[in-house]
Design a protein around this motif. Structure first.
Motif, PDB file in Angstrom:
ATOM      1  N   THR A 225       0.858  -1.190   0.000  1.00 36.27           N
ATOM      2  CA  THR A 225       0.000   0.000   0.000  1.00 36.27           C
ATOM      3  C   THR A 225       0.890   1.234   0.000  1.00 36.27           C
ATOM      4  O   THR A 225       1.913   1.274   0.698  1.00 36.27           O
ATOM      5  N   ALA A 227       0.914   5.815  -0.261  1.00 37.18           N
ATOM      6  CA  ALA A 227       0.150   7.045  -0.043  1.00 37.18           C
ATOM      7  C   ALA A 227       1.020   8.224  -0.441  1.00 37.18           C
ATOM      8  O   ALA A 227       2.235   8.210  -0.231  1.00 37.18           O
ATOM      9  N   ARG A 236      -3.508  11.036  -0.395  1.00 35.67           N
ATOM     10  CA  ARG A 236      -4.251  10.057  -1.193  1.00 35.67           C
ATOM     11  C   ARG A 236      -3.592   8.691  -1.110  1.00 35.67           C
ATOM     12  O   ARG A 236      -2.397   8.546  -1.369  1.00 35.67           O
ATOM     13  N   VAL A 237      -4.376   7.681  -0.739  1.00 37.01           N
ATOM     14  CA  VAL A 237      -3.886   6.313  -0.620  1.00 37.01           C
ATOM     15  C   VAL A 237      -3.837   5.669  -2.001  1.00 37.01           C
ATOM     16  O   VAL A 237      -4.743   5.815  -2.810  1.00 37.01           O
ATOM     17  N   GLY A 238      -2.777   4.930  -2.286  1.00 35.63           N
ATOM     18  CA  GLY A 238      -2.650   4.180  -3.528  1.00 35.63           C
ATOM     19  C   GLY A 238      -1.193   4.103  -3.948  1.00 35.63           C
ATOM     20  O   GLY A 238      -0.396   4.981  -3.601  1.00 35.63           O
ATOM     21  N   VAL A 256      -4.616  -0.937   4.480  1.00 40.94           N
ATOM     22  CA  VAL A 256      -5.211   0.368   4.187  1.00 40.94           C
ATOM     23  C   VAL A 256      -5.723   1.026   5.459  1.00 40.94           C
ATOM     24  O   VAL A 256      -5.583   2.246   5.644  1.00 40.94           O
ATOM     25  N   SER A 260      -4.282   4.515   6.659  1.00 40.05           N
ATOM     26  CA  SER A 260      -5.255   5.596   6.836  1.00 40.05           C
ATOM     27  C   SER A 260      -5.178   6.170   8.252  1.00 40.05           C
ATOM     28  O   SER A 260      -5.277   7.390   8.443  1.00 40.05           O
ATOM     29  N   LEU A 272      -9.024   8.261  -1.385  1.00 42.22           N
ATOM     30  CA  LEU A 272      -8.555   7.284  -2.367  1.00 42.22           C
ATOM     31  C   LEU A 272      -9.546   7.188  -3.515  1.00 42.22           C
ATOM     32  O   LEU A 272     -10.702   7.583  -3.399  1.00 42.22           O
ATOM     33  N   TYR A 285     -13.556  -0.611   0.865  1.00 42.69           N
ATOM     34  CA  TYR A 285     -13.276   0.742   1.350  1.00 42.69           C
ATOM     35  C   TYR A 285     -14.471   1.340   2.078  1.00 42.69           C
ATOM     36  O   TYR A 285     -14.308   2.065   3.064  1.00 42.69           O
TER      37      TYR A 285
END
Length: 303
Positions: A225, A227, A236-238, A256, A260, A272, A285
């Motif tokens: 994961t 961010a 932003r997560v990804g 996640v 987060s 995200l 999510y």
């Protein structure tokens, strides 16, 4: 900065991300979740510029102003992958159409556009009318923001920050993430163009400490994961990637959730993107507390 006057709108193009942020920063900061893609890339390229890394000549940043001079929209063309799609944030309908005329007059070949609806739809349709072709949807995306974090069922293991020594595995998994995401919703691998950072950029991201593995109880790395660093208070997560053999075990939900939590603990808001065609990801999510904010689209112009 070049200024193109249009009826009721002024389109300001510039090539410097610092100039763009100075002009549009207040507007972007007013809705930093919706602006997240543009602001994180602008800040990333500004940092690279400080390190002496030049932007490609094709890169531009857009500020849309109304007749009073107020900023009412923004966008960019900074994607490092072909066909280098512009990314549009919300703007008045007439500005999106005006942008298509401006790009056509500038002689820019635009074969794909990403971003907020309806701006991206209107701009793509007008570009297709001006240059020929038809617009197709490559991907419908949805931007979510985390409200109150809801913890998933715990699984064995822990989150572990990736380091420079992991560059090969991280790069491999970044590439697999792009292809697997297409396959999971029935698209051909590679149908959705996304950035896979080159080795130098990947090393910069690893040094920033914003990529994590989930490591199981045996020490095996089973999930990745990432961010972005916070931009205007939003991170932003990804990507979120689990190799096929490890799926369905809860690694992604736990990773996640912990990433987060760390984002919120540093005082930032977490967001995200999901592919609307992937019900599994959207369900995961939502269960963690992520709530829809805005729908966007990736479009292609077929000629």
């Amino acid at each position: 900065m070049s200024v193109i006057p249009m009826a009721g709108q002024r389109l300001h193009f510039c090539t410097d991300p610092g100039e763009f942020l100075a002009a549009a920063g207040d507007h972007l900061a007013a809705d930093p979740v919706v602006s997240t893609v543009v602001t994180t890339i602008a800040h990333r390229l500004l940092s690279q510029q400080a390190d002496g890394i030049a932007q490609p000549d094709r890169t531009w940043w857009l500020v849309v102003r109304d007749e009073s001079g107020a900023v009412v929209g923004a966008g960019m063309r900074a994607a490092p992958y072909a066909p280098y799609p512009p990314f549009l944030l919300p703007m008045p309908d007439e500005a999106a159409v005006a942008l298509a005329y401006a790009l056509h007059e500038r002689g820019e070949e635009v074969l794909a556009l990403n971003g907020a609806l309806p701006a991206v739809d209107l701009c793509a349709a007008e570009l297709a009318r001006l240059g020929g072709g038809r617009v197709q949807v490559s991907q419908h995306t949805r931007l979510h923001e985390l409200g109150e974090l809801a913890w998933p069922r715990p699984v064995p293991g822990r989150l572990e920050v990736a380091t420079e020594h992991d560059v090969d595995l991280v790069t491999e998994w970044f590439g697999a993430f792009v292809g697997d995401a297409d396959e999971q919703v029935g698209r051909p691998r590679g149908a959705s163009a996304h950035e896979v950072p080159d080795r130098a950029e990947m090393l910069r991201r690893l040094r920033a400490g914003r990529l994590w593995f989930w490591v199981d109880e045996t020490g095996e790395r089973v999930h990745l994961t990432g961010a972005n660093p916070p931009s205007f208070g939003v991170a932003r997560v990804g990507p979120v990637y689990t190799p096929p053999a490890q799926r369905g075990r809860g690694w992604a939900s736990n990773a996640v959730a912990e990433v987060s939590r760390r984002i919120q603990a540093e005082g930032a808001r977490a967001c995200l993107f999901t592919d609307q065609a992937n019900p599994t990801a959207n369900r995961i999510y939502a269960a963690l507390g992520y709530q829809p904010v805005v729908d966007m689209a990736n479009l292609v112009i077929v000629r």
